[in-house]
Design a protein around this motif. Structure first.
Motif, PDB file in Angstrom:
ATOM      1  N   GLU A   1       0.827  -1.203   0.000  1.00  0.00           N
ATOM      2  CA  GLU A   1       0.000   0.000   0.000  1.00  0.00           C
ATOM      3  C   GLU A   1       0.866   1.260   0.000  1.00  0.00           C
ATOM      4  N   SER A   2       1.963   1.255   0.749  1.00  0.00           N
ATOM      5  CA  SER A   2       2.844   2.424   0.773  1.00  0.00           C
ATOM      6  C   SER A   2       3.484   2.656  -0.598  1.00  0.00           C
ATOM      7  N   LEU A   3       3.833   1.572  -1.289  1.00  0.00           N
ATOM      8  CA  LEU A   3       4.408   1.703  -2.638  1.00  0.00           C
ATOM      9  C   LEU A   3       3.363   2.200  -3.626  1.00  0.00           C
TER      10      LEU A   3
ATOM     11  N   GLU B   1      -1.637   8.965   5.617  1.00  0.00           N
ATOM     12  CA  GLU B   1      -2.510   8.398   4.589  1.00  0.00           C
ATOM     13  C   GLU B   1      -3.636   7.567   5.208  1.00  0.00           C
ATOM     14  N   PRO B   2      -4.914   7.928   4.953  1.00  0.00           N
ATOM     15  CA  PRO B   2      -6.044   7.202   5.561  1.00  0.00           C
ATOM     16  C   PRO B   2      -6.082   5.718   5.213  1.00  0.00           C
ATOM     17  N   THR B   3      -5.792   5.366   3.960  1.00  0.00           N
ATOM     18  CA  THR B   3      -5.880   3.950   3.576  1.00  0.00           C
ATOM     19  C   THR B   3      -4.797   3.121   4.256  1.00  0.00           C
ATOM     20  N   LEU B   4      -3.621   3.710   4.445  1.00  0.00           N
ATOM     21  CA  LEU B   4      -2.541   2.982   5.120  1.00  0.00           C
ATOM     22  C   LEU B   4      -2.889   2.773   6.594  1.00  0.00           C
ATOM     23  N   LEU B   5      -3.430   3.810   7.228  1.00  0.00           N
ATOM     24  CA  LEU B   5      -3.877   3.691   8.614  1.00  0.00           C
ATOM     25  C   LEU B   5      -4.976   2.651   8.745  1.00  0.00           C
ATOM     26  N   LEU B   6      -5.892   2.648   7.789  1.00  0.00           N
ATOM     27  CA  LEU B   6      -7.010   1.706   7.834  1.00  0.00           C
ATOM     28  C   LEU B   6      -6.529   0.272   7.689  1.00  0.00           C
ATOM     29  N   LYS B   7      -5.616   0.052   6.752  1.00  0.00           N
ATOM     30  CA  LYS B   7      -5.078  -1.304   6.579  1.00  0.00           C
ATOM     31  C   LYS B   7      -4.292  -1.747   7.808  1.00  0.00           C
ATOM     32  N   ALA B   8      -3.591  -0.803   8.442  1.00  0.00           N
ATOM     33  CA  ALA B   8      -2.876  -1.128   9.672  1.00  0.00           C
ATOM     34  C   ALA B   8      -3.853  -1.547  10.767  1.00  0.00           C
ATOM     35  N   LYS B   9      -4.987  -0.868  10.826  1.00  0.00           N
ATOM     36  CA  LYS B   9      -5.988  -1.215  11.838  1.00  0.00           C
ATOM     37  C   LYS B   9      -6.605  -2.580  11.547  1.00  0.00           C
TER      38      LYS B   9
END
Length: 420
Positions: free
Chosen positions: A238-240, A255-263
Motif C-alpha cells: 500500500e505504501s508503494l 494516509e487514511p488507507t494505510l492507517l485503515l489497513k494497519a488497523k
C-alpha cells in the motif's frame, strides 16, 4: 529474478513448514501472522509440482488436495457449506481423472448428515485406490463463531471415518479461532505459525514492485518505508502504491488507507498481542508477565528484538478512534470505506444493498426489505430467496477484495445485518 513478489527461497521455506506435516499424515492448523497474502502463497505452493515432490517426495502423487474457500460460505448455512465441500471434492477428483471410479452424483443432500456421509463415501472410494485426501481450508476468519464451531464439528466427523488417510489443513489469521473455538478439537494434531517475512525478504518484495511499477526508490527511501510499515507485506504494498501515485513519501504516515489497513491487520491479532503492543506504545515498556509474548512477536517479525514498533502501527494505536472507516460522506453524497468511494467499487445493486445495511447498522434487514431494494416495484414478480442470498454473497466477495473489516451477518430465516 523478481518474477513474483516472493522469493523462491521464501516460498520453499514456507512450503517445507506446510508440507512436512502432510507427509507425516497429520491434520494441521496454520496461523499466518496478519499481513501475509496467504491465499496467493498457498495457491503457488499447491500448484507447484516440483515443490510438492521436493517436500513430500515419492508420496506426492498419493495426496489429493481439495481447496475449500471460506468466502463462498459467507452467505450460506452449514448444510450449504458441506454441500459446497462435496462439490469441490468432486471437482478435484474429476480433475485427477478419478470421478468415474468414485461415481460422484451431484444431487444436493437434504441435510448436513447426508452431505457428510457422501463426503466420507467419496473419500473412502478414493482411499481404496491408494490415495489420501487433504482438505485445505482457507478464508474463514470472518465467519461467525457459531458457524465455525459447526464446521469444525463436521470436519471432525469426516476425519473420524479414517484419520490415517483423511486430513484437514486449516489456515487462519486470527489466533482467537484456534484459542477459543478449536482448543480441544481433534482437528489439531499439529499447530504452527507462519511469521511475517524477514528484512531480506521484505526488501525483495519492495524491489519486485519497484521494478514492476517503475519506481525510483533510494536505499534511504526503502528503509523509511520499512520503518513505517515494518514487515507487513500488505502495508508495504500500500505504501508503494501511494508513492506511485504521489511520487513522494512525504505524508505517508497521514494516509487514511494505510492507517485503515494497519488497523485491519491489528484487529486480527489476538487480544493479548494487541494489549502488549498498546502497552509498549503508550508506556514505552512491557511488564514482566508479558515478556514471553513480546518474544513471540519478535519471532513473528512484527518487531525487532528491541521491540521497535512500525510507525504506522504506533500512530494507529494512538489515534485508533479517529481512523475513519465505513461512513457516509455528506459532501459527496457517497458511502465510503476510508478514502474509497464504494460507488466506484461496487455495482449499483451491490452498493444499494450495502447502503441499506449501513443505514440499518446492527439491526436486521428483512428479506422483503432486501428484495424491495433489489427489484423495487417488480419485487413480487422477481422475488427469489436464492437470488437474495447470491446477491449478498457477491457483495461479500467484492468487499473482501478491498479488505473490508466488517461482517454482514446472516440472521437465519430473518435476513441480514451489518456488524460495525
Amino acid at each position: 529474478m523478481f518474477s513474483t513478489p516472493t522469493s523462491a527461497k521464501y516460498i520453499n521455506d514456507i512450503a517445507g513448514k506446510l508440507l512436512n506435516p502432510i507427509k507425516r499424515g497429520e491434520s494441521v492448523f496454520v496461523r499466518w501472522f496478519p499481513g501475509h497474502g496467504k491465499t496467493a502463497i498457498l495457491n503457488q505452493i499447491l500448484s507447484d509440482r516440483k515443490l510438492l515432490n521436493k517436500h513430500i517426495g515419492v508420496f506426492a502423487k498419493r495426496f489429493i488436495f481439495v481447496r475449500i474457500n471460506g468466502y463462498i460460505f459467507s452467505s450460506c448455512d452449514i448444510s450449504d457449506f458441506f454441500y459446497y465441500c462435496l462439490q469441490e471434492l468432486a471437482n478435484t477428483l474429476r480433475s485427477n481423472n478419478l470421478e468415474k471410479k468414485v461415481k460422484y452424483q451431484a444431487v444436493k443432500p437434504f441435510s448436513i448428515t447426508l452431505s457428510l456421509k457422501k463426503i466420507i463415501t467419496h473419500c473412502q472410494k478414493t482411499i481404496d485406490q491408494g490415495y489420501e485426501i487433504v482438505f485445505v481450508v482457507d478464508a474463514i476468519d470472518e465467519l461467525p463463531k457459531e458457524l465455525l464451531q459447526q464446521m469444525f464439528t463436521g470436519w471432525e466427523h469426516v476425519l473420524e471415518s479414517n484419520r490415517e488417510r483423511i486430513h484437514t489443513h486449516i489456515h487462519v489469521n486470527k489466533s482467537e479461532i484456534i484459542e477459543n473455538t478449536v482448543t480441544q478439537s481433534g482437528l489439531i494434531q499439529n499447530l504452527m505459525t507462519i511469521p511475517l517475512p524477514d528484512i531480506k525478504e521484505c526488501k525483495y518484495f519492495i524491489r519486485y514492485y519497484q521494478k514492476k511499477w517503475h519506481l525510483s526508490l533510494s536505499p534511504k527511501s526503502i528503509n523509511n518505508i520499512l520503518s513505517i510499515c515494518g514487515h507487513d507485506p500488505v502495508l508495504l504494498k500500500e505504501s508503494l502504491r501511494i508513492y506511485q501515485r504521489q511520487q513522494t513519501l512525504k505524508g505517508l504516515l497521514q494516509e487514511p488507507t494505510l492507517l485503515l489497513k494497519a488497523k485491519i491487520d491489528f484487529l486480527q491479532l489476538s487480544l493479548k498481542e494487541r494489549e502488549v503492543i498498546e502497552e509498549k506504545v503508550k508506556t514505552c515498556r512491557i511488564l514482566p508477565d508479558k515478556k514471553n509474548l513480546a518474544v513471540t512477536l519478535s519471532r513473528a517479525n512484527f518487531w525487532s528484538k528491541d521491540q521497535h514498533i512500525p510507525l504506522i502501527v504506533e500512530k494507529m494505536v494512538l489515534e485508533r478512534d479517529q481512523v475513519r472507516e465505513l461512513f457516509f460522506d455528506n459532501k459527496e453524497k457517497a458511502l465510503k470505506f476510508g478514502v474509497l468511494d464504494l460507488h466506484k467499487k461496487l455495482s449499483t445493486s451491490e452498493y444499494n444493498l450495502l447502503y441499506l445495511l449501513f443505514r440499518r447498522k446492527e439491526k436486521t434487514v428483512t428479506r422483503d426489505e432486501l428484495a424491495e431494494c433489489l427489484w423495487g416495484e417488480k419485487m413480487l414478480d422477481l422475488y427469489s430467496e436464492w437470488a437474495i442470498d447470491k446477491s449478498i454473497s457477491r457483495l461479500r466477495i467484492k468487499l473482501s477484495t478491498i479488505n473490508f473489516c466488517y461482517q454482514i451477518i446472516t440472521r437465519k430465516k430473518e435476513g441480514y445485518s451489518l456488524e460495525l
